[in-house]
Each structure stands twice: as C-alpha cells, then as structure tokens.
Design an enzyme around this catalytic site. Structure first.
Site, short mmCIF file in Angstrom:
data_model
loop_
_atom_site.label_atom_id
_atom_site.label_comp_id
_atom_site.label_asym_id
_atom_site.label_seq_id
_atom_site.Cartn_x
_atom_site.Cartn_y
_atom_site.Cartn_z
CG HIS A 184 -1.91 1.05 1.27
ND1 HIS A 184 -3.16 0.90 0.74
CD2 HIS A 184 -1.87 2.30 1.75
CE1 HIS A 184 -3.86 1.99 0.91
NE2 HIS A 184 -3.09 2.88 1.51
CD GLU A 220 -5.85 6.98 -1.89
OE1 GLU A 220 -6.00 5.75 -2.08
OE2 GLU A 220 -4.81 7.48 -1.43
CG HIS A 264 -11.10 3.49 1.56
ND1 HIS A 264 -11.78 3.78 2.71
CD2 HIS A 264 -9.78 3.55 1.88
CE1 HIS A 264 -10.90 4.02 3.68
NE2 HIS A 264 -9.69 3.89 3.21
CD GLN A 269 -9.33 4.00 8.17
OE1 GLN A 269 -10.33 3.81 7.52
NE2 GLN A 269 -8.12 3.75 7.69
CD GLU A 295 -4.11 2.86 8.30
OE1 GLU A 295 -5.19 2.72 7.73
OE2 GLU A 295 -3.12 2.16 8.07
CB SER A 296 -7.50 8.08 14.33
OG SER A 296 -7.66 7.08 15.30
CD GLN A 297 -10.29 8.27 8.05
OE1 GLN A 297 -10.67 8.92 7.10
NE2 GLN A 297 -9.24 7.48 7.97
CG ASP A 329 -2.75 5.46 -13.43
OD1 ASP A 329 -2.32 6.62 -13.42
OD2 ASP A 329 -2.19 4.52 -12.83
N GLY A 375 -2.26 8.59 -9.76
CA GLY A 375 -2.88 7.29 -9.87
C GLY A 375 -2.71 6.51 -8.59
#
Lengths: 795, 272
Positions: free
Chosen positions: A73, A134, A136, A289, A361-363, A547, A584
């Site tokens: 990632h 992105e 998800h 999250q 990874e709290s938003q 892309d 991309g």
C-alpha cells in the site's frame, strides 16, 4: 516455543522488544505473522541483519514502522518492482508505462505530477487544480458505510495535503448483482444489496456533511464484485499556485492537527495488501476507521487559513500507516530525520501502546511542518476553528527516525534503511483464452431488446443514487450530473471554480471492466477513450488522466500479466492522445472466497473549458434539428451489454484506432468551438440505441434514426448496429442553420447525418431493410430505464 | 441607509458549509457581509453592529441529535441576550436549510407569541426517506407580512434547489389544523411546494421533496422579519447555476433566488 522471542521492556507502558538476533527463518516468519507485519521471509531477514549490525533488538514500534513503510500500500512494490513477462524484464510498470508517457507528452499544463498526495495541473495563470482518486475497497467490504465514508475523507485530505481547497468529489463504485442469491453467499461475504446501501450512504454522508459537491461518478455491477466491492473516491481541489510551497527544514516543528488518535484503523495498510478471507470481518474490523466529516470540515477551514497566512513549510495527510507514514515520508522528502514525542499525541484512549499511536489510522488528521516562529500563530488559527493541534516533534539534520515515549527511546531507525526497499521480482504471464463470438439470430422485436437493455443494471438510470449526493453545494456546478427534469446522464460535470472568470473545469471518467474479461489491453484503451470522449463531449480540452487499478493478487502470474497488458495500453493511448497521467493509485489483492475481482481500470479525465458559455449538454433541444453520428461503427460487441443480455461474453471487444480517433476528437472540439453543437452524447454501454434513447428522454423530444445512413464497417444487422460499443463515437444534435459549418469542421473525420429530433416524444428507428424496427414512446423508455434502481419515487 | 453601508453577519459554526455562496449572493447585490464564527461573536458581542443576520446551510455540529438542535441550544446559551435585543429591534434574520432548522429549534420560528422556550414545530426526516438534491418549485403565499418576499407578487412561482434529509415541516399532530389556521391568520406562510405550473404539490413527491405538512417550504415570524426556508436561494442566483441553461438560447442573467435577497435588502435600505 516463542515466548523467549519477546521481552516486555520494564516500565509503565506497553513496549515489547523482539529478540531477532539469532532467530531462525521460521521464527522470523512467526514474528511477522504474530505482529501482523505482513513481511516476507526475505524482508524479515533484512530486518534481522540491520538490527544485528546495530547490536540490539528491535522494538515492536520499529518492526511495525518498517512493516508499514514496506507494505504494498505504501511503496507499491508491484508497480515499482521488476516483472518478468514474455521473456523480457520490465523494470517498474510505473516508470515504463505511466510516468514515461507523461514525460514524453511533456504537457505544458502539468505543474506537479506523481510527487505529492495529489497531481496538480495549471488552471489559469494563477491557479492550479489538484486531483486525486483513491481506492477504499477492503475497508468497504468489511464495513460498507464507514469504509466508503473514510475513503471520501481520505481523498479530501490528499487534496488538502497539497494546499488545495476541495471543490468537488467524484465516486465510481462496483457491486455484485443486487439480486444475488443469498444461499450462494459464502460466509464472510456480505450481500451486494447491503454493501450497495452502505457504500452509497457513506459516500453521500461524507461529501454532504463537508459541503463538497459530488458531481461525477458511475456504478457498475459485476459478479466478481460480490466478494470484492470496488470503491473509487476522487477529489478535486483549487489552489493559488504561488501557495504551493515546499521548504521544510531541520528544526521545523511537526504539528499534528485534527481528530484524536485511537485504536481505529490499525493495520489498515497491511490489511489492504492481503486477500479478503472469511476471518476478515473479525480480524480486520479494527482496520476500518470511523468517520467524522465535521471534524474534517473544521480542519479544512483552518488549513486554508494557514495557507493564506503562509505559516507552514510542508503539509501531508495522515492516511494509510498513520503517523509512521506521514512523519517518515515527510522527513524523507526533505532529506531530514525526525524526532517525535509520542506521548504528546492526543489520544481517544490513554491505554494505547506506543506502536499503536504511531500506526493508528484514525481519521481527520493532518501533519504540518511549521517554522518555530510561526508556531504560536498556527496554533491560534486551529483554535479559532475548534481544531486540536499539537506540536509532537521536529525535523532533524541527523537522518534518523527517533521516537520517544515519556522520555524513553522506543525507536531509532536509519532513514536510508527504512526507505531503501529492495525491488521485488515477480513473474507475469498471459492466460490463453478460447473465447468465441456467439451466433444467434437477430431478435424479431428490437424494441423489446432496447427496453431490456435500458433496464440492465449497468445502463439503468442512477438517479436514485445521484440525488442522495449534494451536487449543488458551493453553487459552482455549471453542468450537473443529471440533465433536465428527467435526469439525463451528462457525460461530464462542469465546475466554475473562480469568481470573475468563466473558465470551467470538466470532470469525467471511463471504465469498461467487462472488456477486461477478454483482453485487458483493449479494456484500458477503451477506458481512456471513454474518459476523454466524455470530457470532449461537454467541451473539455487540455485533458489530463488519472489511473486507478483494482486488481487481483499480483503474486499470481496471470493476474500480473493482465496488469502488464493494461499498463501497455495506458502508455500507448495516453501518448497517442497527448493526455498525460498526473496521478494514480493501485489496489491489488482484491480476492475473496468467490475469487478474484475482474481486472478493473478506472480512468478519470480532467479537462478545461475556456468559457462555460460553450458548455454542451446531452439532451436534445429543438425539434427538426439534425442528428449526426461521428465515428465508425464496427462489429465490436465482445464484452458489450447486448451480449451480456443475451448471455454471452464474446471475443471481439471494442478497439481504439488512434489515427482515426484523433481526427474525430479534434473535429468534435472544433465543432463545439464554432458553436455548431446543440447537444452531444458519447456512445458507450449499449451503443447507439441507448445513447439516442438517453438524449431523447433527457430532452423530452423524439428522435428518428435511419440505420442505413450509419457509417459502418463489415456489419449489416440491425441489432448489432444499434448496440455495438465501438469506441470514439458521438451522437450530435445540429440545428439547420449550422449544418454546413458543422460538416466543414468535421472533415475529414468519419461522420454522417442519420436522423432528426422530432416533436412527437417517440424514439423511431428504421432498419437496414427500411422497415421500422423501433417505435416507442419516451414514457415507456423512461419506465424501463428508471425502474431498475428506483427508490420507487422517481418521475 | 445606503445599500453599500449595509452589513450582514453570516454566523457559522463547525459544519456550516453554505456560507461562501450565501456571502457571494449578497456581494453580487452590493451588500457587505462578514463571515463570523459563533465563538468569535461570543467574544466580540457586537451583533448589533450588523443590520441583518443569516444562518447559512450545512450540518452544524454534525446535526447528530436532530438537525439544527445543537446549534440552537448553543446559540441561546451563548448569545441569547444579544439575539433577543437583535430580534426586538426588528432586525431581520434569515435561516436557509440548516439555518431554518436552527430558527425552528431555537423557538424563533414560527414564534406565534414571540420567541418560544420550546420548538413549536419541527423539520423531521424526509418522506420519502433520505437525502434529496433537486430543483423544486415554490409559490409565494405571503400576503405582505414577510419582508423577504416583498418584491415577489403573490402567487408567483420560483424555481430553487433543495438538498437535505430533514426538511419535513411538521406541527404536533393533535394541534396541526389549529396551528395551520394560526399561521394563515398571522400571514406566516411564505412558500409552499408546487409543480412547474403552480399547482400545489399536495404532499406528492417529488414536487414536495420531503413530505412537508401542507407543502410548507418556508415560514416567517409575526413581524415578518425572521424567515426560514428549506430551499437554497443562494444556489439560484446566477444563470450558470440553472439546471437547464444549456437548453435556452438567451437565458436570463439571474436565477429566481436573487429576488429573495433583493427584498431583504430593500427592507434594510428603507429601515435605515
């Protein structure tokens, strides 16, 4: 057997040292598995060697940081690694096919590409447009609403991460069939209907709450999306180019702003780099999250204010990998090291271990680098918007990442080691298929076929979804996603982002996953063609592309081979059309108990219309105007919606003929510039038949077509002519007084007048044998088109 | 008072998100605006320096309880006295969408007997359920009380977009008819949803986009100075905001939302 591998460091908090010193290969793997690192045996070996050289054992914080930084990632191993394919070695798909295309095109409007959180193009002399899309998918499969909402939140922060003010969102979604048989659902896979409702709700909720219009998108249904939901979230932002500054230096303060840090979203990155399994729900729930759009709305205001006051020297968002990625990458980008005091991070739960704080990874969090003298003013700016902001460390001259927790050192890593990832080597192959073209007779009742196609989920009106997204907020949406009272589907959205200027931004997309089942090369070519022609149809030009790949496990050679083919097409057709890639993202490992996701490439196209007065919508406007088709219709129905309706896949997918297409594209823009185009619609799923139906339904006027007049090649069957999905085609409405100018501007491309706009509110088609093959009222067309995804209350 | 001297305050909190386009609408008409955070206003306590007050649309504090409820409570707790003085001076207050919800939740609308301690009506979740973004038609029903429609002939139909999930205007069921009569008696009904020909929606979707009782889209207080509506007039100011401008050859320069702001400005100019 492994207890001696882990030593809890004495102290009041939770820190574990891992005794990698003499660990065997098996033990190293066991460590990787137990800590959820997702590192390969070779990578674990590299880690062992590094710490042996440092003459100490790593802490859990260090191992977790390394794992995040080296994950697929974060560092895109597949796209940047080496691939053996057809006896050749490809050194980085990204460099060979994507960024090379951009370099060779060398478009004057590219400002910053592939460098930051979002690609930036020039809008006018003073302003730039930042764009990012992105994926998800994994979080949305586990928790549809939260996964989709945080997908939107994340991509908005990407745009904020280049100092741009978010002005529009775009979302492209893929679901399994909504009528999927419950009994066939393997355990751990959620029903498409549940996923659909959740994802659509999550996307609407985040954009609406933040007051950013969702102006463009698409929804596709495919069996393979049942286990692998596809969620592409895009955001477009506006920034004054002179505010796009990057001058962070050692001793500048690292400021963490926004929401508090909690246990939500830990290991999201490693989760996203693995296949989904039955246990994903249980194991990975914490990886999803929790969204709080209002927090991000406040954060946005504060950040724009900080931009205006020139208080910061760098900025980045906290996304995958949390602080570990944001701090590490920022330090790396500016050739610095960093020191962070983890206890200063504001927490939702005081019990978090140091590694959890660093990885969470709290938003709704952003990282800013602030020169010392500006710190006070910056803190004040955040406070005004009721946003928490805390200085947590600083950049350093020494190139090491040092983490301290209550004065105790918990990590001390050499930056060079952390960021020097070895290139992975993978092999790719092409799976031979024995696909054939189907043989079936021309249906006797083509009207019935047209109605069935209109009701097909991939063609049916998406109005019931689009209306749940606020596409008007900010009051700048000049061409809306739905056209007119009957919700005609516009090809692209147009935004007028600047006061006192009529310059507009055109936003469109293209995606043809069904063609990829036959050949991913032509799938990618078609997606590029579709995204560009959608953009051109409303008047866009100076087009840039993004892309976004959603693919299966790249360790499997056939999946990777398909990816290589798609990338080859990206290079070939981006260069052919002079449309550079500016950003991309790839999401790989989309595999579930139901199998891999069908290879899916989303192409997003961003263009510019010099004056919004010239915008063209897709609805027919005036009876007696002429209808032209521009472009060649071929026997290209492989992967088409028509074949799907008949139960076939076929073999001959639509191709792109660059020389001819360039001619067509140039001609359309010229005709629009001359003001000769009253309506323009691209031909895509369902071909000519569907495009004509949509234009008529949207304009509430009839259309009469004669298939004999259609420019065609090796094709003489009514159904195939009507529903072929050949690329690079447009349907255009031209008024009588403009016909000559229109035709002159189109020379020498392929085009023909094939019909007329009628007052009678019917779609009428004459077949090749001059017989009337379709004669149907618009009301009936609408009933089919709107019935499939209706919430029961549309017009 | 000269138009250029008028200063309108756009009050906002976390989650307010229609302030920039509302500000632009006033600017287009030559009126000064200031975008002020509630906290800032609480510090400054200078509400009376403004001739008008606007609550723009958005999702104040996330609307986590009931749309507008949190902001309304905060408003009264933190700025109650200033607000009272402002209202008593007959200075106009406009609430759009979330702003309308705030005015109802804070007891300012309908305000049959002045500001009420409890909400007298509510803006409930839409029927059909869910967020809905679309252009609707609304008909001016006011007989002259409301200062925001003074330039609009009675019975005239405007086309303006809505975008909300909680816009269903309701009275307590048992007092529904009585309160409706009250509204009419005091001339508090301002806009009702209708179709493009001006026929009342009679509760039918999509002409009535949220199932509002009696097709009510906007109401004012007995003084006609406080006005709230669910549709967004600030999104219907310019030609390029119209949903069908590409269909017309010569489209009008402005949209139907403008006249609402103009009516307000006329009142302010006259009031001095």
């Amino acid at each position: 057997m492994t207890s001696s591998l882990y030593t809890r460091r004495k102290g009041s908090f939770n820190l574990v040292e891992i005794n990698t010193g003499v660990a065997s290969c098996l033990q190293l793997l066991e460590i990787s598995r137990k800590l959820g690192l997702g590192l390969s045996p070779e990578e674990m070996k590299t880690v062992q060697v590094y710490f042996n050289k440092e003459q100490r054992s790593p802490t859990d914080v260090e191992l977790q940081t390394i794992a995040q930084t080296w994950s697929e990632h974060c560092c895109h191993k597949t796209f940047k690694g080496k691939i053996h394919f057809n006896g050749k070695e490809i050194d980085s798909l990204f460099k060979t096919f994507i960024s090379r295309a951009t370099e060779e095109i060398n478009a004057p409007w590219c400002v910053s590409v592939f460098e930051d959180n979002a690609g930036i193009i020039r809008f006018n002399q003073d302003y730039g447009i930042a764009v990012k899309v992105e994926t998800h998918n994994h979080p949305s499969a586990v928790e549809p609403f939260g996964g989709a909402a945080t997908g939107v939140g994340g991509v908005i922060r990407d745009v904020l991460g280049v100092w741009a003010d978010p002005i529009a969102c775009t979302d492209v979604l893929g679901f399994g069939p909504l009528d999927f048989d419950y009994h066939k659902l393997p355990s751990g896979v959620k029903h498409p209907k549940y996923v659909y409702t959740g994802v659509v709700g999550g996307i609407g909720s985040y954009g609406n709450n933040m007051g950013i219009p969702t102006v463009n998108g698409a929804i596709y249904f495919d069996e393979s999306y049942t286990g692998n939901v596809v969620v592409f979230c895009g955001c477009i932002g506006l920034l004054p180019l002179k505010k796009f500054k990057k001058n962070a230096q050692p001793n500048h303060i690292i400021l963490l702003a926004g929401g508090k840090t909690g246990r939500d979203g830990i290991h999201g990155v490693t989760f996203a780099s693995a296949e989904l399994t039955e246990e994903s729900e249980e194991i990975s729930r914490p990886a999803v999250q929790i969204a709080n759009p209002i927090e991000e709305e406040k954060l946005k205001r504060a950040i724009i204010e900080i931009r205006e006051l020139n208080l910061a020297s760098a900025i980045t968002d906290l996304g995958g990998g949390g602080l570990s990625s944001a701090v590490g990458e920022t330090a790396q980008n500016y050739g610095c090291g960093a020191t962070v005091e983890l206890e200063k991070v504001p927490l939702k739960d005081p019990g978090l271990a140091p590694w959890e704080i660093f990885l969470s990874e709290s938003q709704e969090r952003m990282l800013l680098i602030i020169p010392k003298e500006n710190l006070e003013k910056a803190l004040e700016t955040f406070e005004k918007e009721e946003v928490e902001a805390t200085a947590i460390g600083k950049l350093t001259l020494e190139k090491r990442l040092k983490l301290v927790f209550h004065k105790e050192r918990v990590a001390d890593l050499n930056m060079q080691f952390l960021f020097k990832t070895k290139k992975s080597v993978k092999s790719a192959s092409i799976q031979k298929t024995n696909l054939e073209e189907p043989f079936f007779p021309e249906p006797e009742n083509i009207t019935e076929t047209l109605l069935q196609l209109l009701a097909a989920p991939n063609i049916a009106s998406k109005e019931s979804v689009i209306r749940t997204y606020d596409h008007e907020v900010k009051g700048n949406t000049t061409l809306k996603p739905l056209q007119g009272a009957y919700g005609g589907p516009n090809d692209a959205a147009v935004i007028k982002p600047l006061e006192g200027s009529n310059r507009g931004l055109t936003i469109s997309c293209g995606m043809n996953p069904n063609y990829g089942k036959v050949d991913t090369y032509w799938m990618a070519a078609s997606a590029i063609d579709e995204a560009i022609r959608n953009n051109l149809a409303v008047g866009g030009r100076k087009i840039s592309l993004l892309d976004n790949f959603t693919w299966g496990n790249p360790e499997k050679p056939d999946r990777l081979g398909a990816l290589v083919r798609a990338c080859e097409a990206c290079y070939d057709f981006a260069t052919a059309f002079g449309t550079p890639f500016i950003s991309g993202k790839d999401s790989l490992y989309n595999e579930s108990p139901l199998g891999p996701v069908t290879p899916t490439l989303l192409i997003t196209a961003i263009g510019i219309i010099p004056d919004i007065h010239d915008t063209v919508s897709m609805d027919v406007k005036t009876p007696d105007n002429s209808i032209y088709v521009v472009g060649q219709t071929r026997r290209e129905l492989g992967g088409s919606e028509y074949y799907r309706l008949k139960g076939f896949l076929g073999r001959d997918v639509p191709k792109v003929y660059p020389m001819q297409t360039k001619e067509t594209f140039r001609a359309i823009t010229k005709a629009i510039d001359l003001g000769t185009v009253r309506a323009c619609h691209d031909l895509s799923e369902g071909g000519l038949g569907i495009a004509a139906a949509e234009m008529a339904m949207a304009g509430d006027y009839g259309i009469e077509l004669d298939l004999n007049l259609l420019p065609k090649e090796a094709l003489n069957r009514n159904d195939l002519l009507l529903f072929s999905e050949s690329n690079s085609r447009f349907l255009v409405e031209v008024s009588e007084e403009n016909r000559r100018d229109f035709e002159t501007s189109l020379e020498p491309s392929i085009f023909s007048k094939i019909g007329k706009v009628k007052k009678n509110k019917k779609l009428t088609v004459y077949g090749v044998d001059q017989k009337t093959i379709i004669d149907v009222r618009l009301a009936e067309l609408r009933k089919s088109w709107k019935g499939t995804l209706s919430s029961g209350c549309e017009l | 008072m000269k138009r250029e001297e008028i200063r309108v305050c756009l009050l906002r909190v976390g989650g307010t998100n229609c302030d920039s386009e509302t500000q632009r609408a006033f600017q287009e008409l030559g009126v000064q605006t200031e975008n002020v955070h509630l906290n800032e206003m609480v510090k400054r306590k200078n509400l009376m320096e403004y001739q008008g007050l606007v609550f723009p649309g958005g999702f104040s504090y996330g609307d986590y309880v009931r749309a507008g409820a949190i902001w309304a409570k905060r408003l009264i707790a933190k700025l109650g006295n200033e607000l009272k003085t402002f209202v008593e001076a007959n200075r106009p207050i406009l609430g759009i969408c979330n702003g309308f919800q705030v005015l109802v939740e804070s007891g300012l609308l309908p305000g049959f007997e002045g500001m009420s301690a409890y909400p007298e009506a509510t803006l409930a979740t839409n029927v059909p359920q869910g967020y809905n973004c679309r252009w609707v038609h609304i008909k001016n029903e006011n007989k002259g009380r409301c200062i925001y429609t003074s330039k609009i002939p009675r019975g005239e139909v405007l086309r303006i977009p809505v975008a909300h999930s909680e816009g269903r205007f309701l009275f307590p069921k048992q007092k529904e008819q009585e309160l409706l009569d009250n509204l009419y008696e005091k001339d508090l009904v301002v806009f009702r949803y209708c179709d493009n020909k001006g026929e009342y929606a009679e509760g039918l979707f999509p002409s009535n986009p949220n199932g509002s009782f009696h097709d009510i889209a906007g109401i004012c207080n007995p003084e006609g100075t406080i006005f709230g509506l669910m549709p967004h007039p600030e999104r219907a100011i310019f030609w390029w905001q119209q949903p069908d401008w590409t269909r017309q050859k010569n489209w009008p320069r402005y949209g139907d939302g403008k006249i609402i702001f103009e009516s307000l400005i006329r009142y302010l100019v006259k009031k001095g």
